[in-house]
Scaffold this motif. Sequence first.
Motif, PDB file in Angstrom:
ATOM      1  N   ASN A  16      15.708 -11.531   2.340  1.00 47.42           N
ATOM      2  CA  ASN A  16      14.983 -12.241   1.289  1.00 47.42           C
ATOM      3  C   ASN A  16      13.562 -11.730   1.170  1.00 47.42           C
ATOM      4  O   ASN A  16      12.859 -11.621   2.167  1.00 47.42           O
ATOM      5  CB  ASN A  16      14.889 -13.727   1.642  1.00 47.42           C
ATOM      6  N   GLY A  17      13.148 -11.449  -0.063  1.00 46.10           N
ATOM      7  CA  GLY A  17      11.752 -11.076  -0.291  1.00 46.10           C
ATOM      8  C   GLY A  17      11.370  -9.702   0.216  1.00 46.10           C
ATOM      9  O   GLY A  17      10.185  -9.366   0.274  1.00 46.10           O
ATOM     10  N   ALA A  18      12.362  -8.861   0.538  1.00 50.41           N
ATOM     11  CA  ALA A  18      12.060  -7.534   1.081  1.00 50.41           C
ATOM     12  C   ALA A  18      11.505  -6.589   0.022  1.00 50.41           C
ATOM     13  O   ALA A  18      10.879  -5.578   0.351  1.00 50.41           O
ATOM     14  CB  ALA A  18      13.315  -6.925   1.703  1.00 50.41           C
ATOM     15  N   LYS A  61      13.625  -5.784  -2.934  1.00 51.63           N
ATOM     16  CA  LYS A  61      14.753  -5.109  -3.590  1.00 51.63           C
ATOM     17  C   LYS A  61      14.682  -5.269  -5.109  1.00 51.63           C
ATOM     18  O   LYS A  61      14.803  -4.300  -5.851  1.00 51.63           O
ATOM     19  CB  LYS A  61      16.088  -5.679  -3.070  1.00 51.63           C
ATOM     20  N   THR A  62      14.523  -6.521  -5.541  1.00 48.36           N
ATOM     21  CA  THR A  62      14.441  -6.774  -6.984  1.00 48.36           C
ATOM     22  C   THR A  62      13.252  -6.047  -7.583  1.00 48.36           C
ATOM     23  O   THR A  62      13.351  -5.439  -8.666  1.00 48.36           O
ATOM     24  CB  THR A  62      14.329  -8.294  -7.236  1.00 48.36           C
ATOM     25  N   THR A  63      12.133  -6.071  -6.887  1.00 49.22           N
ATOM     26  CA  THR A  63      10.928  -5.389  -7.386  1.00 49.22           C
ATOM     27  C   THR A  63      11.184  -3.895  -7.566  1.00 49.22           C
ATOM     28  O   THR A  63      10.728  -3.299  -8.551  1.00 49.22           O
ATOM     29  CB  THR A  63       9.760  -5.626  -6.407  1.00 49.22           C
ATOM     30  N   SER A  64      11.921  -3.289  -6.639  1.00 47.61           N
ATOM     31  CA  SER A  64      12.222  -1.851  -6.762  1.00 47.61           C
ATOM     32  C   SER A  64      13.002  -1.573  -8.038  1.00 47.61           C
ATOM     33  O   SER A  64      12.696  -0.613  -8.766  1.00 47.61           O
ATOM     34  CB  SER A  64      13.033  -1.374  -5.554  1.00 47.61           C
ATOM     35  N   LYS A  98      -2.411 -10.266  -6.073  1.00 42.68           N
ATOM     36  CA  LYS A  98      -2.862  -9.731  -4.784  1.00 42.68           C
ATOM     37  C   LYS A  98      -1.717  -9.518  -3.804  1.00 42.68           C
ATOM     38  O   LYS A  98      -1.903  -8.954  -2.725  1.00 42.68           O
ATOM     39  CB  LYS A  98      -3.895 -10.684  -4.171  1.00 42.68           C
ATOM     40  N   VAL A  99      -0.530  -9.991  -4.193  1.00 47.64           N
ATOM     41  CA  VAL A  99       0.616  -9.879  -3.277  1.00 47.64           C
ATOM     42  C   VAL A  99       1.229  -8.484  -3.381  1.00 47.64           C
ATOM     43  O   VAL A  99       1.610  -8.039  -4.467  1.00 47.64           O
ATOM     44  CB  VAL A  99       1.705 -10.924  -3.635  1.00 47.64           C
ATOM     45  N   SER A 100       1.320  -7.806  -2.256  1.00 45.18           N
ATOM     46  CA  SER A 100       1.960  -6.502  -2.235  1.00 45.18           C
ATOM     47  C   SER A 100       3.464  -6.707  -2.056  1.00 45.18           C
ATOM     48  O   SER A 100       3.899  -7.289  -1.060  1.00 45.18           O
ATOM     49  CB  SER A 100       1.366  -5.690  -1.080  1.00 45.18           C
TER      50      SER A 100
HETATM   51  P1  ATP Z   1      15.509 -11.685  -2.890  1.00 43.53           P
HETATM   52  O1  ATP Z   1      16.731 -11.067  -2.350  1.00 43.53           O
HETATM   53  O2  ATP Z   1      15.136 -12.944  -2.189  1.00 43.53           O
HETATM   54  O3  ATP Z   1      15.485 -11.779  -4.377  1.00 43.53           O
HETATM   55  P2  ATP Z   1      13.963  -9.244  -2.932  1.00 43.53           P
HETATM   56  O4  ATP Z   1      14.226  -8.315  -1.802  1.00 43.53           O
HETATM   57  O5  ATP Z   1      14.620  -8.941  -4.219  1.00 43.53           O
HETATM   58  O6  ATP Z   1      14.308 -10.711  -2.474  1.00 43.53           O
HETATM   59  P3  ATP Z   1      11.509  -9.346  -4.409  1.00 43.53           P
HETATM   60  O7  ATP Z   1      12.024 -10.385  -5.333  1.00 43.53           O
HETATM   61  O8  ATP Z   1      11.365  -7.979  -4.911  1.00 43.53           O
HETATM   62  O9  ATP Z   1      12.393  -9.313  -3.083  1.00 43.53           O
HETATM   63  O10 ATP Z   1      10.110  -9.862  -3.828  1.00 43.53           O
HETATM   64  C1  ATP Z   1       9.260  -9.060  -3.008  1.00 43.53           C
HETATM   65  C2  ATP Z   1       7.985  -9.834  -2.708  1.00 43.53           C
HETATM   66  O11 ATP Z   1       7.227 -10.035  -3.897  1.00 43.53           O
HETATM   67  C3  ATP Z   1       8.221 -11.216  -2.127  1.00 43.53           C
HETATM   68  O12 ATP Z   1       7.225 -11.451  -1.170  1.00 43.53           O
HETATM   69  C4  ATP Z   1       8.059 -12.138  -3.314  1.00 43.53           C
HETATM   70  O13 ATP Z   1       7.609 -13.400  -2.909  1.00 43.53           O
HETATM   71  C5  ATP Z   1       7.018 -11.420  -4.138  1.00 43.53           C
HETATM   72  N1  ATP Z   1       7.198 -11.674  -5.582  1.00 43.53           N
HETATM   73  C6  ATP Z   1       8.304 -11.400  -6.319  1.00 43.53           C
HETATM   74  N2  ATP Z   1       8.114 -11.732  -7.621  1.00 43.53           N
HETATM   75  C7  ATP Z   1       6.868 -12.245  -7.695  1.00 43.53           C
HETATM   76  C8  ATP Z   1       6.067 -12.765  -8.775  1.00 43.53           C
HETATM   77  N3  ATP Z   1       6.538 -12.816 -10.035  1.00 43.53           N
HETATM   78  N4  ATP Z   1       4.821 -13.208  -8.471  1.00 43.53           N
HETATM   79  C9  ATP Z   1       4.342 -13.137  -7.209  1.00 43.53           C
HETATM   80  N5  ATP Z   1       5.030 -12.652  -6.154  1.00 43.53           N
HETATM   81  C10 ATP Z   1       6.263 -12.205  -6.396  1.00 43.53           C
END
Ligand code: ATP
Length: 235
Positions: free
Chosen positions: A37-39, A41-44, A14-16
């Motif tokens: 943090n958590g913006a 970036k990794t997800t992209s 459910k987390v966007s």
């Molecule tokens: P960081 O620099 O801290 O790694 P980020 O910009 O790479 O951060 P992401 O890792 O893409 O950010 O996370 C984006 C959001 O998705 C955050 O709110 C994170 O908590 C959430 N999130 C990331 N991975 C998961 C997962 N496997 N399950 C649930 N939520 C996740």
Amino acid sequence: MLLEMKDVSVNYGKVSAVRDISLSVPDGAIVTIIGGNGAGKTTSLRAMSGMVPLRKGEIHFDGQRIDGLSSDKIVARGIAHVPEGRRIFPDMTVEENLRTGAFLRRDHDKVARDLDGVFDRFPRLRERRRQLAKTMSGGEQQMLAIGRALMSAPRLLLMDEPSMGLAPVIVEEIARIIEDINAQGVPVVLVEQNAELALELASHAYVLETGNMALEGPADELHDNEHVRAAYLGI
Ligand code: ATP
């Protein structure tokens, strides 16, 4: 454009994590995504390499749609991902780690040449080719992770926080390596919390804030942007 993301959203349950983000990578460029943090970036990056499914949107690489393909197929198309935290195989040797990067390739002669090329680029990896990866320093492990990605003969390199946890002098070394790889014709998408470094290396930059694309533009313009300076450059 070599790679285009259009209106991409990704959820974890459910987390966007990111919402309606669009991004373009021109051939030959270094493009960076900065953000806190958590913006997202990794997800992209994970979306580009097929490691997370899209909830919405499209990703095109070299004119073809790639979202929905498995990560193996995306590697085979030419996208290599150097993950956050390196994710090398600690109990395998340096050379074995590098060879895993070529696991999909059948052009064995060229793999051998590329392995030599990686050793030429990273002489310390050649010296330590039979050493277990876990015995390497943080900087050497980052070089190994980059070398492994290069072993897939990528047409686009995705790099997640390559500077993380490294001493400043090693960060500079990694920065020169990224520039060098790019100068030899490999475009790069660079994700960094070190915004100063990222804006120095990239020609174009995107700023992610809590899952939304807040800003984009030429890296030198973003470097002079008031908001970017206050929020990410500590100026
Ligand atoms: P960081 O620099 O801290 O790694 P980020 O910009 O790479 O951060 P992401 O890792 O893409 O950010 O996370 C984006 C959001 O998705 C955050 O709110 C994170 O908590 C959430 N999130 C990331 N991975 C998961 C997962 N496997 N399950 C649930 N939520 C996740």
